[in-house]
Scaffold this motif. Structure first.
Motif, PDB file in Angstrom:
ATOM      1  N   VAL A  94      69.713 -48.390  48.678  1.00  0.00           N
ATOM      2  CA  VAL A  94      69.569 -49.758  48.097  1.00  0.00           C
ATOM      3  C   VAL A  94      69.734 -49.769  46.774  1.00  0.00           C
ATOM      4  O   VAL A  94      70.218 -50.819  45.985  1.00  0.00           O
ATOM      5  CB  VAL A  94      68.160 -50.041  48.493  1.00  0.00           C
ATOM      6  CG1 VAL A  94      67.611 -51.095  47.685  1.00  0.00           C
ATOM      7  CG2 VAL A  94      67.891 -50.585  49.919  1.00  0.00           C
ATOM      8  N   LYS A  95      69.080 -48.703  45.880  1.00  0.00           N
ATOM      9  CA  LYS A  95      69.287 -48.812  44.467  1.00  0.00           C
ATOM     10  C   LYS A  95      70.755 -48.795  44.001  1.00  0.00           C
ATOM     11  O   LYS A  95      71.310 -49.424  43.080  1.00  0.00           O
ATOM     12  CB  LYS A  95      68.734 -47.324  43.826  1.00  0.00           C
ATOM     13  CG  LYS A  95      67.068 -47.719  44.031  1.00  0.00           C
ATOM     14  CD  LYS A  95      66.545 -46.291  43.581  1.00  0.00           C
ATOM     15  CE  LYS A  95      64.922 -46.198  43.507  1.00  0.00           C
ATOM     16  NZ  LYS A  95      64.267 -45.036  43.079  1.00  0.00           N
ATOM     17  N   GLU A  96      71.664 -47.905  44.759  1.00  0.00           N
ATOM     18  CA  GLU A  96      73.090 -47.938  44.635  1.00  0.00           C
ATOM     19  C   GLU A  96      73.730 -49.281  44.767  1.00  0.00           C
ATOM     20  O   GLU A  96      74.733 -49.822  43.824  1.00  0.00           O
ATOM     21  CB  GLU A  96      73.767 -46.825  45.505  1.00  0.00           C
ATOM     22  CG  GLU A  96      75.135 -46.576  45.318  1.00  0.00           C
ATOM     23  CD  GLU A  96      75.596 -45.706  46.098  1.00  0.00           C
ATOM     24  OE1 GLU A  96      76.878 -45.796  46.897  1.00  0.00           O
ATOM     25  OE2 GLU A  96      75.237 -44.395  46.264  1.00  0.00           O
ATOM     26  N   ALA A  97      73.284 -49.833  45.867  1.00  0.00           N
ATOM     27  CA  ALA A  97      73.990 -51.083  46.120  1.00  0.00           C
ATOM     28  C   ALA A  97      73.955 -52.068  44.869  1.00  0.00           C
ATOM     29  O   ALA A  97      74.304 -52.769  44.458  1.00  0.00           O
ATOM     30  CB  ALA A  97      73.479 -51.654  47.329  1.00  0.00           C
ATOM     31  N   ILE A  98      72.394 -52.115  44.524  1.00  0.00           N
ATOM     32  CA  ILE A  98      71.784 -53.019  43.387  1.00  0.00           C
ATOM     33  C   ILE A  98      72.777 -52.539  42.090  1.00  0.00           C
ATOM     34  O   ILE A  98      73.101 -53.583  41.312  1.00  0.00           O
ATOM     35  CB  ILE A  98      70.423 -52.962  43.331  1.00  0.00           C
ATOM     36  CG1 ILE A  98      69.669 -53.624  44.427  1.00  0.00           C
ATOM     37  CG2 ILE A  98      69.868 -53.571  41.880  1.00  0.00           C
ATOM     38  CD1 ILE A  98      68.060 -53.591  44.521  1.00  0.00           C
ATOM     39  N   ILE A 106      76.637 -57.846  48.053  1.00  0.00           N
ATOM     40  CA  ILE A 106      75.426 -57.721  48.768  1.00  0.00           C
ATOM     41  C   ILE A 106      75.281 -58.779  49.759  1.00  0.00           C
ATOM     42  O   ILE A 106      74.945 -58.417  51.090  1.00  0.00           O
ATOM     43  CB  ILE A 106      74.257 -57.457  47.880  1.00  0.00           C
ATOM     44  CG1 ILE A 106      74.106 -56.303  46.847  1.00  0.00           C
ATOM     45  CG2 ILE A 106      72.990 -57.379  48.869  1.00  0.00           C
ATOM     46  CD1 ILE A 106      73.235 -56.265  45.930  1.00  0.00           C
ATOM     47  N   MET A 107      75.250 -60.026  49.719  1.00  0.00           N
ATOM     48  CA  MET A 107      75.260 -60.899  50.585  1.00  0.00           C
ATOM     49  C   MET A 107      76.338 -60.797  51.764  1.00  0.00           C
ATOM     50  O   MET A 107      75.962 -60.910  52.779  1.00  0.00           O
ATOM     51  CB  MET A 107      75.842 -62.495  50.144  1.00  0.00           C
ATOM     52  CG  MET A 107      75.105 -63.484  50.644  1.00  0.00           C
ATOM     53  SD  MET A 107      75.325 -64.868  49.694  1.00  0.00           S
ATOM     54  CE  MET A 107      74.412 -66.027  50.874  1.00  0.00           C
ATOM     55  N   ARG A 108      77.455 -60.170  51.786  1.00  0.00           N
ATOM     56  CA  ARG A 108      78.443 -60.080  52.635  1.00  0.00           C
ATOM     57  C   ARG A 108      78.220 -58.732  53.124  1.00  0.00           C
ATOM     58  O   ARG A 108      79.091 -58.175  54.096  1.00  0.00           O
ATOM     59  CB  ARG A 108      79.768 -60.020  51.785  1.00  0.00           C
ATOM     60  CG  ARG A 108      80.284 -61.453  51.602  1.00  0.00           C
ATOM     61  CD  ARG A 108      81.814 -61.286  51.120  1.00  0.00           C
ATOM     62  NE  ARG A 108      82.425 -60.157  50.492  1.00  0.00           N
ATOM     63  CZ  ARG A 108      82.355 -60.359  49.036  1.00  0.00           C
ATOM     64  NH1 ARG A 108      82.399 -61.455  48.519  1.00  0.00           N
ATOM     65  NH2 ARG A 108      82.901 -59.279  48.237  1.00  0.00           N
ATOM     66  N   LEU A 112      77.094 -51.711  53.809  1.00  0.00           N
ATOM     67  CA  LEU A 112      75.641 -51.871  54.720  1.00  0.00           C
ATOM     68  C   LEU A 112      74.714 -51.932  53.672  1.00  0.00           C
ATOM     69  O   LEU A 112      73.782 -51.434  54.026  1.00  0.00           O
ATOM     70  CB  LEU A 112      75.713 -50.693  55.437  1.00  0.00           C
ATOM     71  CG  LEU A 112      76.997 -50.716  56.741  1.00  0.00           C
ATOM     72  CD1 LEU A 112      76.690 -49.303  57.509  1.00  0.00           C
ATOM     73  CD2 LEU A 112      76.893 -51.819  57.707  1.00  0.00           C
ATOM     74  N   ALA A 113      74.880 -52.560  52.485  1.00  0.00           N
ATOM     75  CA  ALA A 113      73.631 -52.495  51.515  1.00  0.00           C
ATOM     76  C   ALA A 113      72.447 -53.495  52.337  1.00  0.00           C
ATOM     77  O   ALA A 113      71.324 -52.964  52.241  1.00  0.00           O
ATOM     78  CB  ALA A 113      73.914 -53.427  50.447  1.00  0.00           C
TER      79      ALA A 113
END
Length: 166
Positions: A94-98, A106-108, A112-113
């Motif tokens: 999660v932190k990496e995705a943000i 992220i919306m797409r 796999l965020a």
């Protein structure tokens, strides 16, 4: 995929603990009324008739153990460590995705965020390895401590492992 999950149950004997543990696991596979499946199936460690799950996959684990026994303490440590490791793995994703993805990515659900966001917030399923006797996921240390403290006579609190497929 397979993983080992654990149920903390109140019981007077090993057989009663196993039966109560199976009730928990049945709820988690959707076999109980008013339950839905978060796992496909389970195998407890007293079963010898499978070559792909349980003892065949993970080796000999106790069928059930009193929480205050050496075996029970080891199973509890395994369960809690698995809980922390799975949470941290998902939280790191999660932190990496943000940090690395745009809002649109992220919306797409790039990388796999959103799945990782869901796993961090999950109450049951593959990201939650430990359950109480009501099939409620134990997600943090305060919850675990409450379960351990609720049973003042620790001779009646047991831990029951099962191999689950998801």
């Amino acid at each position: 995929m397979h993983m080992v999950i654990y149920a903390l149950v109140e019981a007077s004997t090993e057989n009663e603990a196993l039966a109560t543990g199976r009730t928990v696991f049945n709820r988690l596979v959707g076999a109980e009324p008013h339950s839905y499946a978060v796992f496909d199936y389970f195998v407890t460690f007293d079963e010898d008739d499978t070559t792909v799950a349980g003892k065949a996959r993970w080796g000999d684990l106790p069928t059930a153990a009193p929480i205050n026994s050496e075996e029970g303490g080891e199973l509890l440590d395994r369960a809690w460590n698995a809980t922390k490791e799975e949470f941290q793995r998902n939280l790191d994703r999660v932190k990496e995705a943000i940090d690395e993805l745009s809002d649109e990515e992220i919306m797409r659900d790039e990388d796999l965020a959103r799945h990782a966001f869901h796993q961090v917030g999950a109450y049951e399923g593959p990201s939650v390895p430990m359950y109480d006797q009501h099939a409620m996921g134990i997600r943090h240390r305060d919850q675990l401590d409450r379960v351990l403290e609720e049973e003042e006579d620790s001779q009646t609190l047991w831990i029951v492992p099962a191999d689950v497929h998801f």
